[in-house]
Design a protein around this motif. Structure first.
Motif, PDB file in Angstrom:
ATOM      1  N   MET A 144      34.030  34.695 170.708  1.00 35.36           N
ATOM      2  CA  MET A 144      34.910  35.391 169.805  1.00 35.36           C
ATOM      3  C   MET A 144      34.086  36.357 168.953  1.00 35.36           C
ATOM      4  O   MET A 144      33.040  36.006 168.428  1.00 35.36           O
ATOM      5  N   LEU A 145      34.549  37.561 168.827  1.00 33.63           N
ATOM      6  CA  LEU A 145      33.861  38.600 168.093  1.00 33.63           C
ATOM      7  C   LEU A 145      33.819  38.261 166.604  1.00 33.63           C
ATOM      8  O   LEU A 145      34.824  37.903 166.003  1.00 33.63           O
ATOM      9  N   THR A 146      32.633  38.349 166.010  1.00 30.49           N
ATOM     10  CA  THR A 146      32.458  38.077 164.588  1.00 30.49           C
ATOM     11  C   THR A 146      32.745  39.341 163.773  1.00 30.49           C
ATOM     12  O   THR A 146      32.952  40.428 164.336  1.00 30.49           O
ATOM     13  N   SER A 147      32.711  39.193 162.458  1.00 24.29           N
ATOM     14  CA  SER A 147      32.864  40.368 161.582  1.00 24.29           C
ATOM     15  C   SER A 147      31.776  41.384 161.884  1.00 24.29           C
ATOM     16  O   SER A 147      32.024  42.592 161.912  1.00 24.29           O
TER      17      SER A 147
ATOM     18  N   ARG B  18      32.701  43.158 165.105  1.00 18.43           N
ATOM     19  CA  ARG B  18      33.744  44.167 164.893  1.00 18.43           C
ATOM     20  C   ARG B  18      33.168  45.411 164.219  1.00 18.43           C
ATOM     21  O   ARG B  18      33.498  46.541 164.588  1.00 18.43           O
ATOM     22  N   PHE B  19      32.273  45.202 163.245  1.00 17.17           N
ATOM     23  CA  PHE B  19      31.647  46.330 162.562  1.00 17.17           C
ATOM     24  C   PHE B  19      30.853  47.173 163.568  1.00 17.17           C
ATOM     25  O   PHE B  19      30.974  48.398 163.590  1.00 17.17           O
ATOM     26  N   CYS B  20      30.044  46.515 164.387  1.00 20.53           N
ATOM     27  CA  CYS B  20      29.215  47.233 165.368  1.00 20.53           C
ATOM     28  C   CYS B  20      30.068  47.952 166.408  1.00 20.53           C
ATOM     29  O   CYS B  20      29.761  49.087 166.789  1.00 20.53           O
ATOM     30  N   ARG B  21      31.118  47.300 166.857  1.00 20.75           N
ATOM     31  CA  ARG B  21      31.995  47.925 167.852  1.00 20.75           C
ATOM     32  C   ARG B  21      32.600  49.214 167.290  1.00 20.75           C
ATOM     33  O   ARG B  21      32.613  50.252 167.951  1.00 20.75           O
TER      34      ARG B  21
ATOM     35  N   VAL C  70      16.577  45.588 171.697  1.00 18.72           N
ATOM     36  CA  VAL C  70      16.951  44.301 172.304  1.00 18.72           C
ATOM     37  C   VAL C  70      17.756  44.570 173.566  1.00 18.72           C
ATOM     38  O   VAL C  70      18.161  45.701 173.835  1.00 18.72           O
ATOM     39  N   THR C  71      18.017  43.524 174.317  1.00 17.16           N
ATOM     40  CA  THR C  71      18.840  43.677 175.515  1.00 17.16           C
ATOM     41  C   THR C  71      20.319  43.713 175.122  1.00 17.16           C
ATOM     42  O   THR C  71      20.709  43.248 174.038  1.00 17.16           O
ATOM     43  N   SER C  72      21.116  44.224 176.015  1.00 19.96           N
ATOM     44  CA  SER C  72      22.565  44.246 175.803  1.00 19.96           C
ATOM     45  C   SER C  72      23.115  42.835 175.655  1.00 19.96           C
ATOM     46  O   SER C  72      23.993  42.579 174.830  1.00 19.96           O
ATOM     47  N   SER C  73      22.589  41.915 176.444  1.00 18.72           N
ATOM     48  CA  SER C  73      23.085  40.539 176.377  1.00 18.72           C
ATOM     49  C   SER C  73      22.744  39.892 175.034  1.00 18.72           C
ATOM     50  O   SER C  73      23.538  39.114 174.501  1.00 18.72           O
ATOM     51  N   TYR C  74      21.598  40.215 174.466  1.00 19.29           N
ATOM     52  CA  TYR C  74      21.223  39.666 173.170  1.00 19.29           C
ATOM     53  C   TYR C  74      22.148  40.216 172.085  1.00 19.29           C
ATOM     54  O   TYR C  74      22.671  39.464 171.263  1.00 19.29           O
ATOM     55  N   LEU C  75      22.363  41.524 172.080  1.00 19.38           N
ATOM     56  CA  LEU C  75      23.256  42.132 171.094  1.00 19.38           C
ATOM     57  C   LEU C  75      24.660  41.544 171.228  1.00 19.38           C
ATOM     58  O   LEU C  75      25.302  41.228 170.226  1.00 19.38           O
ATOM     59  N   SER C  76      25.110  41.371 172.452  1.00 17.78           N
ATOM     60  CA  SER C  76      26.426  40.780 172.683  1.00 17.78           C
ATOM     61  C   SER C  76      26.493  39.362 172.120  1.00 17.78           C
ATOM     62  O   SER C  76      27.489  38.973 171.496  1.00 17.78           O
TER      63      SER C  76
ATOM     64  N   LEU D 253      31.384  51.015 164.880  1.00 21.93           N
ATOM     65  CA  LEU D 253      30.281  51.964 164.722  1.00 21.93           C
ATOM     66  C   LEU D 253      29.977  52.656 166.050  1.00 21.93           C
ATOM     67  O   LEU D 253      29.792  53.884 166.093  1.00 21.93           O
ATOM     68  N   ARG D 254      29.962  51.886 167.140  1.00 25.79           N
ATOM     69  CA  ARG D 254      29.707  52.479 168.461  1.00 25.79           C
ATOM     70  C   ARG D 254      30.823  53.436 168.861  1.00 25.79           C
ATOM     71  O   ARG D 254      30.561  54.529 169.372  1.00 25.79           O
ATOM     72  N   ILE D 255      32.063  53.043 168.621  1.00 23.21           N
ATOM     73  CA  ILE D 255      33.201  53.916 168.958  1.00 23.21           C
ATOM     74  C   ILE D 255      33.105  55.217 168.168  1.00 23.21           C
ATOM     75  O   ILE D 255      33.264  56.303 168.729  1.00 23.21           O
ATOM     76  N   ASP D 256      32.813  55.103 166.867  1.00 19.55           N
ATOM     77  CA  ASP D 256      32.699  56.288 166.012  1.00 19.55           C
ATOM     78  C   ASP D 256      31.583  57.216 166.465  1.00 19.55           C
ATOM     79  O   ASP D 256      31.645  58.425 166.236  1.00 19.55           O
ATOM     80  N   HIS D 257      30.542  56.646 167.101  1.00 19.44           N
ATOM     81  CA  HIS D 257      29.400  57.454 167.551  1.00 19.44           C
ATOM     82  C   HIS D 257      29.414  57.704 169.059  1.00 19.44           C
ATOM     83  O   HIS D 257      28.454  58.249 169.612  1.00 19.44           O
ATOM     84  N   GLY D 258      30.492  57.293 169.729  1.00 21.19           N
ATOM     85  CA  GLY D 258      30.613  57.523 171.165  1.00 21.19           C
ATOM     86  C   GLY D 258      29.542  56.820 171.979  1.00 21.19           C
ATOM     87  O   GLY D 258      29.055  57.369 172.967  1.00 21.19           O
ATOM     88  N   GLU D 259      29.178  55.615 171.560  1.00 25.44           N
ATOM     89  CA  GLU D 259      28.113  54.875 172.228  1.00 25.44           C
ATOM     90  C   GLU D 259      28.645  53.638 172.945  1.00 25.44           C
ATOM     91  O   GLU D 259      29.690  53.104 172.589  1.00 25.44           O
ATOM     92  N   LEU D 260      27.865  53.196 173.902  1.00 26.12           N
ATOM     93  CA  LEU D 260      28.104  51.925 174.574  1.00 26.12           C
ATOM     94  C   LEU D 260      27.226  50.857 173.922  1.00 26.12           C
ATOM     95  O   LEU D 260      26.251  51.174 173.226  1.00 26.12           O
TER      96      LEU D 260
END
Length: 122
Positions: A1-4, A7-10, A29-35, A12-19
């Motif tokens: 479940m996505l934490t606060s 949600r903040f990072c998601r 870090v790796t994508s899996s670690y950030l996830s 931020l990524r949308i606002d900056h057009g990032e994956l």
């Protein structure tokens, strides 16, 4: 479940057009670690508030929202017992062990005491 924090990072990524991968690369870090951090499987590493704030040029309001999101997302908190006596340590640990068993009224009473004492020290 996505934490606060997640949600903040998601947002931020949308606002900056990032994956997720782009943000992970920026954080070193790796994508899996950030996830895992975003989903609460790992705590937000120390230094990430400052690093994310710098990387994305967050203003003061955004930094406060990030700090709050990190605070809300922490599952494990480390306490410094260095200058505490045995009674204080016992009290803190007893509170931590029994906290889930306290009713809402008791939690509100404890919170009021702590906030009152905090305001006196400011």
């Amino acid at each position: 479940m996505l934490t606060s924090f997640g949600r903040f990072c998601r947002k931020l990524r949308i606002d900056h057009g990032e994956l997720l991968k782009h943000m992970a690369d920026k954080l070193g870090v790796t994508s899996s670690y950030l996830s895992a951090v975003e989903n609460g499987k790992r705590n937000v590493p120390q230094g990430w508030i400052e690093k994310i704030s710098d990387l994305y040029s967050l203003n003061v309001e955004e930094q406060e929202k990030l700090k709050q999101a990190v605070f809300e997302s922490q599952k494990i908190v480390k306490l410094d017992f260095e200058d505490l006596n045995a009674d204080d340590k016992t009290t803190i640990l007893a509170l931590a062990r029994q906290f889930k068993e306290l009713d809402k009224k008791d939690k509100e009473t404890i919170k009021a005491i702590l906030l009152k004492n905090r305001k006196k020290g400011e």
